[in-house]
Each structure stands twice: as structure tokens, then as C-alpha cells.
Write a protein that holds these residues in place. Sequence first.
Motif, PDB file in Angstrom:
ATOM      1  N   UNK A 217       0.831  -1.212   0.000  1.00 59.31           N
ATOM      2  CA  UNK A 217       0.000   0.000   0.000  1.00 59.31           C
ATOM      3  C   UNK A 217       0.858   1.251   0.000  1.00 59.31           C
ATOM      4  N   UNK A 218       1.923   1.239   0.789  1.00 59.38           N
ATOM      5  CA  UNK A 218       2.808   2.398   0.858  1.00 59.38           C
ATOM      6  C   UNK A 218       3.466   2.648  -0.495  1.00 59.38           C
ATOM      7  N   UNK A 219       3.846   1.579  -1.176  1.00 61.08           N
ATOM      8  CA  UNK A 219       4.447   1.727  -2.506  1.00 61.08           C
ATOM      9  C   UNK A 219       3.479   2.357  -3.502  1.00 61.08           C
ATOM     10  N   UNK A 220       2.192   2.201  -3.272  1.00 60.08           N
ATOM     11  CA  UNK A 220       1.190   2.828  -4.128  1.00 60.08           C
ATOM     12  C   UNK A 220       0.971   4.279  -3.752  1.00 60.08           C
ATOM     13  N   UNK A 221       0.887   4.558  -2.454  1.00 58.93           N
ATOM     14  CA  UNK A 221       0.534   5.883  -1.977  1.00 58.93           C
ATOM     15  C   UNK A 221       1.612   6.918  -2.270  1.00 58.93           C
ATOM     16  N   UNK A 222       2.862   6.580  -2.029  1.00 58.45           N
ATOM     17  CA  UNK A 222       3.938   7.577  -2.138  1.00 58.45           C
ATOM     18  C   UNK A 222       4.005   8.206  -3.531  1.00 58.45           C
ATOM     19  N   UNK A 223       4.157   7.428  -4.604  1.00 56.09           N
ATOM     20  CA  UNK A 223       4.197   8.081  -5.917  1.00 56.09           C
ATOM     21  C   UNK A 223       2.887   8.737  -6.319  1.00 56.09           C
ATOM     22  N   UNK A 224       1.762   8.167  -5.904  1.00 57.81           N
ATOM     23  CA  UNK A 224       0.470   8.767  -6.261  1.00 57.81           C
ATOM     24  C   UNK A 224       0.360  10.172  -5.699  1.00 57.81           C
ATOM     25  N   UNK A 225       0.806  10.382  -4.481  1.00 56.41           N
ATOM     26  CA  UNK A 225       0.749  11.700  -3.862  1.00 56.41           C
ATOM     27  C   UNK A 225       1.822  12.633  -4.412  1.00 56.41           C
ATOM     28  N   UNK A 226       3.053  12.150  -4.462  1.00 60.30           N
ATOM     29  CA  UNK A 226       4.156  13.034  -4.842  1.00 60.30           C
ATOM     30  C   UNK A 226       4.091  13.423  -6.320  1.00 60.30           C
ATOM     31  N   UNK A 227       3.630  12.534  -7.161  1.00 58.78           N
ATOM     32  CA  UNK A 227       3.481  12.882  -8.572  1.00 58.78           C
ATOM     33  C   UNK A 227       2.379  13.920  -8.773  1.00 58.78           C
ATOM     34  N   UNK A 228       1.465  14.009  -7.816  1.00 54.49           N
ATOM     35  CA  UNK A 228       0.391  15.007  -7.888  1.00 54.49           C
ATOM     36  C   UNK A 228       0.774  16.309  -7.193  1.00 54.49           C
ATOM     37  N   UNK A 229       1.998  16.386  -6.642  1.00 53.10           N
ATOM     38  CA  UNK A 229       2.487  17.651  -6.103  1.00 53.10           C
ATOM     39  C   UNK A 229       2.559  17.775  -4.604  1.00 53.10           C
ATOM     40  N   UNK A 230       2.225  16.713  -3.865  1.00 57.63           N
ATOM     41  CA  UNK A 230       2.268  16.779  -2.400  1.00 57.63           C
ATOM     42  C   UNK A 230       3.242  15.729  -1.883  1.00 57.63           C
ATOM     43  N   UNK A 231       4.295  16.169  -1.207  1.00 57.03           N
ATOM     44  CA  UNK A 231       5.296  15.266  -0.668  1.00 57.03           C
ATOM     45  C   UNK A 231       4.715  14.449   0.482  1.00 57.03           C
ATOM     46  N   UNK A 232       5.252  13.253   0.676  1.00 56.09           N
ATOM     47  CA  UNK A 232       4.735  12.350   1.699  1.00 56.09           C
ATOM     48  C   UNK A 232       5.681  12.231   2.889  1.00 56.09           C
ATOM     49  N   UNK A 233       5.101  11.829   4.017  1.00 55.31           N
ATOM     50  CA  UNK A 233       5.847  11.614   5.263  1.00 55.31           C
ATOM     51  C   UNK A 233       5.480  10.248   5.809  1.00 55.31           C
ATOM     52  N   UNK A 234       6.413   9.324   5.823  1.00 52.95           N
ATOM     53  CA  UNK A 234       6.166   8.001   6.388  1.00 52.95           C
ATOM     54  C   UNK A 234       6.190   8.096   7.906  1.00 52.95           C
ATOM     55  N   UNK A 235       5.169   7.581   8.559  1.00 55.34           N
ATOM     56  CA  UNK A 235       5.130   7.678  10.018  1.00 55.34           C
ATOM     57  C   UNK A 235       4.553   6.396  10.620  1.00 55.34           C
ATOM     58  N   UNK A 236       4.950   6.040  11.874  1.00 61.14           N
ATOM     59  CA  UNK A 236       5.775   6.782  12.831  1.00 61.14           C
ATOM     60  C   UNK A 236       6.983   5.916  13.123  1.00 61.14           C
ATOM     61  N   UNK A 237       8.092   6.179  12.502  1.00 64.66           N
ATOM     62  CA  UNK A 237       9.285   5.340  12.546  1.00 64.66           C
ATOM     63  C   UNK A 237       9.833   5.202  13.974  1.00 64.66           C
ATOM     64  N   UNK A 238      10.228   3.994  14.383  1.00 65.00           N
ATOM     65  CA  UNK A 238      10.238   2.730  13.640  1.00 65.00           C
ATOM     66  C   UNK A 238       8.957   1.916  13.759  1.00 65.00           C
ATOM     67  N   UNK A 239       7.862   2.542  14.203  1.00 65.58           N
ATOM     68  CA  UNK A 239       6.572   1.866  14.231  1.00 65.58           C
ATOM     69  C   UNK A 239       5.831   2.029  15.542  1.00 65.58           C
ATOM     70  N   UNK A 240       4.534   2.347  15.444  1.00 67.07           N
ATOM     71  CA  UNK A 240       3.689   2.478  16.641  1.00 67.07           C
ATOM     72  C   UNK A 240       2.620   1.390  16.719  1.00 67.07           C
ATOM     73  N   UNK A 241       2.693   0.404  15.851  1.00 64.64           N
ATOM     74  CA  UNK A 241       1.619  -0.579  15.769  1.00 64.64           C
ATOM     75  C   UNK A 241       1.519  -1.562  16.913  1.00 64.64           C
ATOM     76  N   UNK A 242       2.569  -1.676  17.743  1.00 66.69           N
ATOM     77  CA  UNK A 242       2.529  -2.658  18.830  1.00 66.69           C
ATOM     78  C   UNK A 242       2.501  -2.022  20.209  1.00 66.69           C
ATOM     79  N   UNK A 243       2.416  -0.702  20.295  1.00 69.77           N
ATOM     80  CA  UNK A 243       2.391  -0.062  21.612  1.00 69.77           C
ATOM     81  C   UNK A 243       0.977  -0.101  22.183  1.00 69.77           C
TER      82      UNK A 243
END
Length: 396
Positions: A217-243
Amino acid sequence: MKRSLAVLTVAVLLASGACSTEETPSPSSASPSPSSAAPPSASASASTSPSPAPDCVTRTLEGLDLAERAGQLLMIGVAVNAPSGAGDTLRRYHVGGAFLRGRSTHTAAALKSDIAGLQKRAELPMLVAVDQEGGSVQTLKGPDFPRLPSAHRLGSGSPAALRDTTRESARRLTGIGVNLNLAPVADTVPTSIGADNPPIGAFRREFGSDPVRVAAAIRTVVPASQDAGVLTTLKHFPGLGRVRVNTDVSTGATDNTATVDDPYLAPFKAGIDAGSAAVMISSARYPKIDPGAVAAFSKPIITGLLREKIGFEGLVISDDLGAARAVTGVPPAQRATRFVAAGGDMVLTIVPSDAAPMAGALIAKAESDQSFRSRVDDAARHVLQTKEKAGLLRCD
């Protein structure tokens, strides 16, 4: 700024020897025959060839004094429905970015006018960011900004639908002057935790429970947004899914599983490989990577893992270091210096009054510590490179 870019350009050309004083023989003067003419030596060629002019980022950076460089390292929260209220603060401290905080149903035309007015008061064009994830985290709503599905819902659908939804949302954002989205969420929430994960799972902010699926999903979202003019921010490194704790409202958020080889890093790596402009650092603890500090203040996590092991070269931005409960035990000034010292580039705070102590601390530490001064310069360069990527720098 202290010097105009035009003056800097002239100075660079003069210093490089672009204006040669050597006399050129006239066409009518005698010249040696091809057989008797000796080829110019490498040293002679080097002495007469002009050095390449510095790139736009370098020229811009060289035109900034220390206070201006430190200011570029700050992203300050401004009220989305009244951003001009923070205009004086943004200009006084040379702030590099504005985060539109809150929720708004204003029209696109009204928001565009407000953002343009904010940019006019900045010495350098700013990164203007929002939280436009979808689902329960969507800053802009109303007739010009339709409700977006949650990441969880989009992640369970087709890649085409995810791409088209992302692209359309980005087009609406860039149309009003937003150039950075604090999204997508690259966290993976395992099914064993689900809604018991307060910051992500409880709000369905994750694209799935399998890091491989989330990475796709991330591989799809990043170029879709950035090619349309809005830079992306991957969050929340290194991950909040297990807290089991939300860093915004509580202390003690800890992931006791994460390591430097964690499979849950895959979505972040996928987004980095796809060219994401930025990565956001969480304020949770990851004892198996660094037992001594939360991620936002951790050199092993930011520099060691993200920069050196994974190889990310873009903008490293913090999660909120203003109102977040996870960092309230550290004074605002130290939050800024500790994040930058750990390898971070841009300090995000939703509290406008933090600008003064944070900027002051960055300047003071840089003046007394040469290694930190170098880190400030490096961070400022990353900010400017991101602005160039967003089309904000002009050096013509």
C-alpha cells in the motif's frame, strides 16, 4: 536574508575565474602548425576552466546566517482556520515550516488565500503541512475536501482505488498551497492487538496487519501523492503498531519487540525506496534498539538505523514535540536540541510559543559546539533539499 542570491551567484563566478584576463589571439595572427602545437597540459586546463556554480540548495544555504539556519529546522503549528495569527512568530524566528493544526470546513478558495498570505510573510517559502490521512484523521473537510476512507478500508481494497483516492486528495491539497502531507501511516498493527493499540489500531489508521501488505500500500501511496504535487511523510518510525499507549496523551509507550531487523520496518523501507520525501520519528521507546531514550531523542534509531542501516537521505521530522505527553518531562529547548543531535532535521511543535526557546537553544548550542553546528547545517540542507523537491526554491 543577509545576502541576495544574485550577489552570491556573482561572487561565485568571480571566485571561480569565469572572467579570464588571458588575451585571445586574433584570427589574422600567425598560429603554430598542427604538428608543432603542443596540447595544453592538464594543469593549464584546470587553471583556466571555471568551477561549476553551486547548486540552488547550496547557494540558498550560504545566504543564511545561523539564526536563519536554525529557524529552518522548526515546523510550527498554526490554526488551520486562522493561520495568519502566527505570521509574526514564523517570520521572527525564520521558521521553515507551518503545520495546519485543527479541523476545517472552509472552502478551498479561503484556505488558498490564507496559505498564500502566510507564505508572503516568510523570508523563504515554507513547507506547509497537514494531517490528511483519511478516516478520523483528516484536517480538511467540507464540500471541497470530501471525506476520505480510513487507511484500513483503503488497504483492504484494490491498489487502483487506493492510487486514485490518494492522487485526487493530493491534487486538492496542492491546489490550495499545501506541499507536505504528514501521511501515510506505515505502522503495522498485528491482529492480536487490533483496537487495543490506542494511537493507530483504535482509529483504523493502519493499512493492514501484515507488513508485506502494508508495504504494498505504501508503494502505491507515495508516488500517487508526490506525482500530484504533495510530498509524503512516512510515520511513525520505527513503528507504533505494537504499543499500548498513545504518545500524544500518555507516557510509557513502549515496543519491546522491535529490533533493527524487525519485519515491521518493511513498509518504511518500501516508502523510502519509492522516494518518500520525509520520515516522521515516533516518541515511543524501543528498548531492543536503544534502551536509553525515546525514538525522537535516539541517535541509534535516527542516525544508526534510519540513516545508516536503511539508507534514508531525505527529511527526518519529529512527531509533535510540543503538546505530546510523551516528552513533557523534557523542557522545550532541550527537545529541539536533542532531536537534532540525534540526527533529526525538522522539529514539529503544535505550540507556537515553543518557537522562541527552541530556536534560541539551537543557536546557543551551535555557537558553543562545532559538531552540533555542523549538524544544524546538515539538517538545514535537508530542509532546503525538501523545499527544492516541492518546487519552493528559485535560484534563476
